[in-house]
Write a protein that holds these residues in place. Structure first.
Motif, PDB file in Angstrom:
ATOM      1  N   ASP A 249     -49.907  10.057   1.795  1.00 37.82           N
ATOM      2  CA  ASP A 249     -50.616  11.034   2.639  1.00 37.82           C
ATOM      3  C   ASP A 249     -49.706  11.626   3.722  1.00 37.82           C
ATOM      4  O   ASP A 249     -50.109  12.531   4.444  1.00 37.82           O
ATOM      5  CB  ASP A 249     -51.798  10.361   3.369  1.00 37.82           C
ATOM      6  N   GLN A 250     -48.498  11.087   3.875  1.00 43.92           N
ATOM      7  CA  GLN A 250     -47.665  11.491   5.023  1.00 43.92           C
ATOM      8  C   GLN A 250     -47.084  12.897   4.869  1.00 43.92           C
ATOM      9  O   GLN A 250     -46.524  13.245   3.840  1.00 43.92           O
ATOM     10  CB  GLN A 250     -46.531  10.487   5.225  1.00 43.92           C
ATOM     11  N   VAL A 251     -47.206  13.666   5.938  1.00 43.69           N
ATOM     12  CA  VAL A 251     -46.668  15.017   5.981  1.00 43.69           C
ATOM     13  C   VAL A 251     -45.436  14.993   6.884  1.00 43.69           C
ATOM     14  O   VAL A 251     -45.479  14.403   7.961  1.00 43.69           O
ATOM     15  CB  VAL A 251     -47.722  15.987   6.564  1.00 43.69           C
ATOM     16  N   GLY A 252     -44.334  15.605   6.440  1.00 45.32           N
ATOM     17  CA  GLY A 252     -43.166  15.691   7.318  1.00 45.32           C
ATOM     18  C   GLY A 252     -41.852  15.471   6.610  1.00 45.32           C
ATOM     19  O   GLY A 252     -41.784  15.498   5.378  1.00 45.32           O
ATOM     20  N   GLN A 253     -40.806  15.271   7.410  1.00 51.65           N
ATOM     21  CA  GLN A 253     -39.434  15.165   6.900  1.00 51.65           C
ATOM     22  C   GLN A 253     -39.304  14.133   5.790  1.00 51.65           C
ATOM     23  O   GLN A 253     -38.635  14.374   4.798  1.00 51.65           O
ATOM     24  CB  GLN A 253     -38.477  14.830   8.055  1.00 51.65           C
ATOM     25  N   THR A 254     -39.909  12.968   5.984  1.00 48.63           N
ATOM     26  CA  THR A 254     -39.798  11.933   4.959  1.00 48.63           C
ATOM     27  C   THR A 254     -41.111  11.769   4.197  1.00 48.63           C
ATOM     28  O   THR A 254     -41.345  10.746   3.561  1.00 48.63           O
ATOM     29  CB  THR A 254     -39.343  10.590   5.561  1.00 48.63           C
ATOM     30  N   GLY A 255     -41.970  12.787   4.273  1.00 47.40           N
ATOM     31  CA  GLY A 255     -43.212  12.771   3.507  1.00 47.40           C
ATOM     32  C   GLY A 255     -43.334  14.053   2.713  1.00 47.40           C
ATOM     33  O   GLY A 255     -42.346  14.581   2.211  1.00 47.40           O
ATOM     34  N   MET A 256     -44.556  14.586   2.643  1.00 48.34           N
ATOM     35  CA  MET A 256     -44.805  15.801   1.865  1.00 48.34           C
ATOM     36  C   MET A 256     -44.533  17.056   2.686  1.00 48.34           C
ATOM     37  O   MET A 256     -44.682  17.052   3.893  1.00 48.34           O
ATOM     38  CB  MET A 256     -46.295  15.863   1.493  1.00 48.34           C
ATOM     39  N   ARG A 257     -44.167  18.142   1.978  1.00 46.47           N
ATOM     40  CA  ARG A 257     -44.134  19.485   2.591  1.00 46.47           C
ATOM     41  C   ARG A 257     -45.366  20.190   2.054  1.00 46.47           C
ATOM     42  O   ARG A 257     -45.551  20.241   0.842  1.00 46.47           O
ATOM     43  CB  ARG A 257     -42.905  20.276   2.155  1.00 46.47           C
ATOM     44  N   ILE A 258     -46.194  20.716   2.954  1.00 38.71           N
ATOM     45  CA  ILE A 258     -47.417  21.365   2.499  1.00 38.71           C
ATOM     46  C   ILE A 258     -47.475  22.802   3.019  1.00 38.71           C
ATOM     47  O   ILE A 258     -46.821  23.137   4.008  1.00 38.71           O
ATOM     48  CB  ILE A 258     -48.670  20.592   2.952  1.00 38.71           C
ATOM     49  N   ALA A 259     -48.263  23.630   2.347  1.00 41.28           N
ATOM     50  CA  ALA A 259     -48.399  25.037   2.763  1.00 41.28           C
ATOM     51  C   ALA A 259     -49.843  25.500   2.564  1.00 41.28           C
ATOM     52  O   ALA A 259     -50.095  26.457   1.841  1.00 41.28           O
ATOM     53  CB  ALA A 259     -47.427  25.900   1.965  1.00 41.28           C
ATOM     54  N   PRO A 260     -50.817  24.835   3.205  1.00 43.58           N
ATOM     55  CA  PRO A 260     -52.216  25.234   3.021  1.00 43.58           C
ATOM     56  C   PRO A 260     -52.535  26.503   3.818  1.00 43.58           C
ATOM     57  O   PRO A 260     -51.721  26.944   4.622  1.00 43.58           O
ATOM     58  CB  PRO A 260     -52.990  24.037   3.585  1.00 43.58           C
TER      59      PRO A 260
END
Ligand SMILES: Cc1cc2nc3c(=O)[nH]c(=O)nc-3n(C[C@H](O)[C@H](O)[C@H](O)COP(=O)(O)OP(=O)(O)OC[C@H]3O[C@@H](n4cnc5c(N)ncnc54)[C@H](O)[C@@H]3O)c2cc1C
Lengths: 327, 254
Positions: A249-260
């Motif tokens: 679920d993590q968003v960020g540098q070491t997680g996901m890149r999202i564009a909602p």
């Protein structure tokens, strides 16, 4: 010549590959050299119908059946062998997980430097690139050497742009000399899809929770809002480190890149390592007790207040809206 | 089994990043140092593997003398040995870094220590070249998988999983091998006080590798351009509920 290494799904180039074609096209124009592309796997030939709108004159297809499924070292061998044979000035791939992995193998095999996650390319001598560090929080200007310049293009460094005019694309199948050694990593073909839930990558609305959510249980109100809006729940690294949510679920540098379309940051301070994961969102709504939190100045909309109080009011109003009989 | 984990000392950047006056480095006057979250997880995974399967673990870094702090951090978590490839503090590009690591692994092998598994982070937090693990694997003629988020070892084989946009992908490979790890493979433990004390007393092996021009030369760092924009405050606490719902409607989410 500029060679674009494209990834495809049954012959349809991925979005990042269209960006690579766009950048490679601009570069070939600037350098006044032709643009060619390489797709791996027998189905790659079907990409001809798309690359024709990006100025590609030749599409090379590594069509050995053993390359049909992803095989990092095998794919790299094909790209490296083609590169040695056709001798391009530049090879550009995507900076997707696969693109990065294959291009690293190509560079290792050819004993050449590789510049990863480039956002700008200025050909000439010296050959200068701008590339991302810290997940894009910082940029580096660098000189890239080597008889062939190898690089990957950072996702969304530019928008893919098809040209209205079409080129005549000659398809050149080739069979690289492969070795059993190139298949030492055996991919189990079946991919398990994440079940049921709307994925973070695809969701139109993402409700992100940070330390300010207060506890694992506190995410219930975010889950409820996600349910009401048909969105997905994400979180900050503080939250995964606390064990409140899984790392996926993590968003960020070491997680996901999202564009909602909308990212709702609840109790998230807005550290730069988090923002690089969500700044591609069209709109950001911050909910934070601290009006001076960095997230507030980076957001388009903000509510100053306690996450739980704000969400319980929002959720109640949406529920009420739904109860009202229509007409 | 014998496991080697390679880590890199980087500034522990906080909420935002500032540059030094000459734009060559991050301004670290007010910062501590750490390793990438991916590497913290690689260290934890190595410790767990040895706890489960027995054997020995070693941590290696290429960096300035002060990088022994990061080696000691890893030893405080349970890594047994540490090797410092000591530099004079200037930037080593991926080609030069991988070459120095390969040389060190070969020297280890010559001294009778061979590794079943060499682990890296998927990319370093700072320069993020996405290639050191692959280059080391290629030079040592070992199979390699990048970006793994699950690992199981059995009978000379490794089974790994990585997350893709479509779900989870599984791969198998024989040992010895090189694996690069992503955060999320585990939740790293905190060092214990006895662990820290033990690590402090341990000896660190040092090698001084030769710098080389690998062909990617940093000229300067720059901060991304910030687009000017303003924020609309919708309200405070529960009172903002109606405005938020109205915003959802405006954005056609309701
Ligand atoms: C190399 C590296 C990589 C990193 N990668 C990531 C990454 O991928 N993703 C990531 O997220 N971080 C990452 N980080 C960590 C990042 O620097 C921050 O530490 C982290 O994002 C902070 O999470 P947070 O905003 O939840 O917590 P905090 O910074 O603690 O912020 C909590 C916020 O909640 C607010 N708050 C508190 N109580 C309430 C309440 N009741 N109601 C409303 N608001 C409240 C506070 O005002 C504050 O703004 C990385 C760091 C490094 C060094």
């Amino acid at each position: 010549m500029v060679l674009a290494f494209i990834e495809h799904l049954n012959g349809a180039p991925t979005t990042l590959s269209l960006e690579v074609l766009t950048m490679a096209g601009r570069l070939s124009g600037e350098m006044a050299v032709p643009l060619e592309a390489v797709a791996i796997g027998p189905k790659g030939a079907a990409a001809a119908g798309i690359v024709t709108s990006y100025g590609v004159s030749r599409l090379h297809v590594g069509d050995d059946p053993r390359l049909a499924d992803y095989a990092p070292a095998g794919w790299a061998r094909a790209v490296a062998e083609l590169t040695e044979r056709v001798n391009p000035e530049v090879v550009i791939g995507t900076a997707s997980d696969r693109g990065s992995e294959v291009m690293a193998h190509v560079a290792a095999r050819m004993k050449l430097p590789l510049a990863a996650n480039c956002t700008e390319i200025a050909p000439g001598d010296p050959f200068t690139v701008t590339r991302q560090r810290w997940g894009g929080s910082l940029l580096e200007e660098a000189h890239l050497k080597g008889r062939v310049k190898l690089l990957t293009l950072a996702p969304h460094a530019l928008a893919a742009e098809a040209s209205p005019s079409r080129t005549e694309v000659a398809t050149h199948p080739f069979t690289p000399a492969l070795d059993d050694k190139d298949f030492r990593v055996r991919l189990v073909p079946q991919v398990e899809a994440d079940t049921g839930k709307i994925s973070l990558a695809q969701a139109r609305v993402v409700i992100g929770g940070g330390r300010g959510v207060g506890s694992a249980e506190g995410f219930a109100s975010l889950e409820e809002l996600a349910g009401l809006l048909g969105g997905a729940v994400g979180c900050s690294r503080a939250v995964t480190s606390l064990g409140w949510r899984p790392h996926s679920d993590q968003v960020g540098q070491t997680g996901m890149r999202i564009a909602p379309d909308l990212y709702i940051a609840c109790g998230i301070s807005g550290a730069i390592q988090h923002m690089v994961g969500c700044r591609a969102a069209k709109h950001i709504l911050a909910i934070n007790t601290d009006a001076a939190a960095p997230i507030v100045e980076q957001a388009d909309y903000a509510v100053i207040g306690d996450v739980q109080k704000v969400l319980s009011s929002v959720n109640a109003q949406i529920r009420k809206l739904r109860e009202v009989p229509v007409g | 089994m014998n496991v080697l984990v390679c880590v890199k000392r980087v500034p522990a950047t906080a909420g935002h990043i500032a540059l030094s006056a000459d734009s060559q480095e991050i301004d670290t006057r007010y910062l501590g140092f750490t390793v990438s979250p991916h590497e913290e997880c690689a260290v934890e995974e190595a410790v767990r593997l040895i706890e489960k399967h027995g054997g020995s673990s070693t941590v290696l870094t290429l960096g300035p003398e002060v990088a022994i702090d990061q080696l000691r951090d890893a030893m405080a978590l349970g890594i047994e040995r540490a090797i410092l490839l000591e530099t004079d503090g200037r930037e080593w590009d991926p080609v030069a870094t991988a070459a120095a690591i390969v040389e060190a692994i070969e020297a280890e092998r010559a001294a009778g220590r061979s590794y079943d598994l060499v682990m890296f982070g998927n990319e370093s937090a700072d320069s993020a070249g996405y290639q050191i693990g692959v280059r080391v694997a290629d030079a040592l003629d070992l199979p390699c998988v990048t970006g793994i988020k699950a690992l199981e070892i059995g009978d000379g084989e490794a089974m790994v999983r990585r997350q893709t946009e479509a779900g989870w992908e599984t791969a198998e490979l024989s040992l010895p091998a090189v694996l690069t790890v992503k955060e999320g493979i585990n939740l790293p433990r905190y060092p214990s006080l006895p662990g820290r004390l033990r690590a402090k007393k341990k000896e660190i092996e040092r090698i001084k590798p030769q710098w080389q021009d690998g062909g990617l030369e940093k000229i300067r760092l720059k901060l991304p351009v910030q687009v000017e924009h303003s924020v609309e405050i919708l309200g405070k606490n529960g009172d903002a509920g109606a405005q938020v719902v109205e915003l959802f409607q405006r954005l056609r989410l309701l």
